[in-house]
Design an enzyme around this catalytic site. Structure first.
Site, mmCIF file in Angstrom:
data_model
loop_
_atom_site.group_PDB
_atom_site.id
_atom_site.type_symbol
_atom_site.label_atom_id
_atom_site.label_comp_id
_atom_site.label_asym_id
_atom_site.label_seq_id
_atom_site.Cartn_x
_atom_site.Cartn_y
_atom_site.Cartn_z
ATOM 1 N N LYS A 1 31.199 -45.805 49.939
ATOM 2 C CA LYS A 1 30.565 -44.487 50.153
ATOM 3 C C LYS A 1 31.551 -43.489 50.753
ATOM 4 O O LYS A 1 31.651 -42.360 50.302
ATOM 5 C CB LYS A 1 29.405 -44.559 51.171
ATOM 6 C CG LYS A 1 28.262 -45.446 50.829
ATOM 7 C CD LYS A 1 27.132 -45.267 51.826
ATOM 8 C CE LYS A 1 27.430 -45.704 53.248
ATOM 9 N NZ LYS A 1 27.593 -47.138 53.437
ATOM 10 N N ARG B 1 19.516 -43.858 57.450
ATOM 11 C CA ARG B 1 19.618 -45.318 57.377
ATOM 12 C C ARG B 1 18.296 -45.999 57.684
ATOM 13 O O ARG B 1 18.222 -47.220 57.649
ATOM 14 C CB ARG B 1 20.653 -45.795 58.382
ATOM 15 C CG ARG B 1 22.003 -46.214 57.770
ATOM 16 C CD ARG B 1 22.906 -46.569 58.923
ATOM 17 N NE ARG B 1 24.005 -47.403 58.621
ATOM 18 C CZ ARG B 1 25.255 -46.965 58.428
ATOM 19 N NH1 ARG B 1 25.520 -45.688 58.407
ATOM 20 N NH2 ARG B 1 26.233 -47.831 58.250
ATOM 21 N N ARG C 1 39.809 -54.697 54.765
ATOM 22 C CA ARG C 1 39.909 -53.292 55.099
ATOM 23 C C ARG C 1 40.561 -53.149 56.470
ATOM 24 O O ARG C 1 40.290 -53.939 57.372
ATOM 25 C CB ARG C 1 38.454 -52.817 55.178
ATOM 26 C CG ARG C 1 38.176 -51.428 55.067
ATOM 27 C CD ARG C 1 36.746 -51.207 54.676
ATOM 28 N NE ARG C 1 35.900 -50.949 55.829
ATOM 29 C CZ ARG C 1 34.827 -50.172 55.789
ATOM 30 N NH1 ARG C 1 34.455 -49.610 54.666
ATOM 31 N NH2 ARG C 1 34.098 -49.990 56.845
ATOM 32 N N ARG D 1 38.544 -53.276 62.251
ATOM 33 C CA ARG D 1 37.462 -52.776 63.109
ATOM 34 C C ARG D 1 36.575 -53.939 63.540
ATOM 35 O O ARG D 1 36.312 -54.840 62.749
ATOM 36 C CB ARG D 1 36.615 -51.756 62.327
ATOM 37 C CG ARG D 1 37.171 -50.377 62.401
ATOM 38 C CD ARG D 1 36.434 -49.327 61.587
ATOM 39 N NE ARG D 1 35.070 -49.588 61.198
ATOM 40 C CZ ARG D 1 34.408 -48.809 60.332
ATOM 41 N NH1 ARG D 1 34.971 -47.739 59.820
ATOM 42 N NH2 ARG D 1 33.165 -49.079 59.984
ATOM 43 N N ARG E 1 25.561 -56.585 59.610
ATOM 44 C CA ARG E 1 25.387 -55.236 59.054
ATOM 45 C C ARG E 1 24.650 -55.314 57.710
ATOM 46 O O ARG E 1 23.813 -54.465 57.409
ATOM 47 C CB ARG E 1 26.754 -54.561 58.852
ATOM 48 C CG ARG E 1 27.398 -54.154 60.166
ATOM 49 C CD ARG E 1 28.839 -53.753 59.976
ATOM 50 N NE ARG E 1 29.003 -52.475 59.307
ATOM 51 C CZ ARG E 1 30.155 -52.063 58.775
ATOM 52 N NH1 ARG E 1 31.219 -52.829 58.811
ATOM 53 N NH2 ARG E 1 30.237 -50.896 58.206
#
Ligand code: AMP
Length: 214
Positions: free
Chosen positions: A13, A88, A127, A160, A171
């Site tokens: 996104k 969300r 990532r 992260r 998540r």
């Protein structure tokens, strides 16, 4: 143009929203980025959000709704915007509807990016973020690099906390239970454009732009 870019964590996104923001010349509003900035600045809201984010859970609706109200009332949002990471929950979606009514914006487009869960876990694990500018890279993009290609900070890449595998799984579970109902909410209004999030960044971007023109 007002656009919501919707999809699970790691579906791309943010990447797509950034490109669209440049092409369409409208601001990219990422609630994750806004929260990460307040964590970095150690504001009161940031301190509270940090722990929640590190567990992969959702920051309370009232906090998020205030953030978005504030942001959409800024002058640059008048020409349009791309929302990334908001709404969300169904409560956030309802609050957004009210806010858009107040702002007399009733033509918002919703793009739903989809991808297989195993692909998402693989992507998030590979990532890395720059701790200085927050930009996200794949391991391939930064292989052999000492400096961030974006802000030139040295040795600034890190995984992260919320991209570690146990947090990713949390998540994704939160996405299924709290955020999937948001897509149903918009589907009931007949408003969703679904795009396959697997493919090259450019191909996906072209598909989004094409579908928005139709
Ligand atoms: P993101 O970068 O969009 O994946 O967001 C990172 C984290 O920020 C999420 O895992 C949540 O903890 C928090 N967050 C971002 N946007 C929202 C939102 N709309 N509602 C609640 N929490 C959010």
């Amino acid at each position: 143009m007002q656009l919501i870019i919707f999809g699970s964590p790691g579906v791309g996104k943010g990447t797509q929203a950034k490109i669209l923001s440049e092409k369409l010349q409208i601001p990219h509003i990422s609630t994750g980025d806004i929260l990460r900035q307040s964590v970095k600045d150690q504001t009161e809201a940031g301190k509270k959000a940090e722990k929640i984010m590190n567990r992969g859970e959702l920051v309370p609706d009232d906090v998020m709704i205030d953030i978005i109200k504030d942001r959409l009332n800024k002058p640059d949002s008048k020409k349009g915007f791309i929302l990334d990471g908001f709404p969300r929950t169904v409560i956030q979606a309802e609050a957004l509807d009210n806010l858009l009514n107040e702002l007399k914006l009733n033509n918002i487009s919703i793009v739903n990016l989809t991808a297989d869960e195993n692909e998402i876990i693989k992507r998030l694990n590979r990532r890395r973020a720059c701790k200085n500018c927050g930009k996200i890279f794949t391991l391939e993009q930064i292989s052999g690099l000492k400096k961030c290609p974006s802000c030139k900070e040295e040795n600034s890449f890190y995984l992260r906390d919320d991209d570690k595998e146990d947090v990713i799984r949390n998540r994704l579970a939160v996405f299924k239970s709290s955020t999937m109902p948001v897509i149903q909410y918009y589907q009931n209004k007949g408003k969703v454009i679904t795009i396959d999030g697997i493919g090259s960044i450019n191909e996906i971007n072209d598909s989004i732009l094409k579908s928005l023109r139709n």
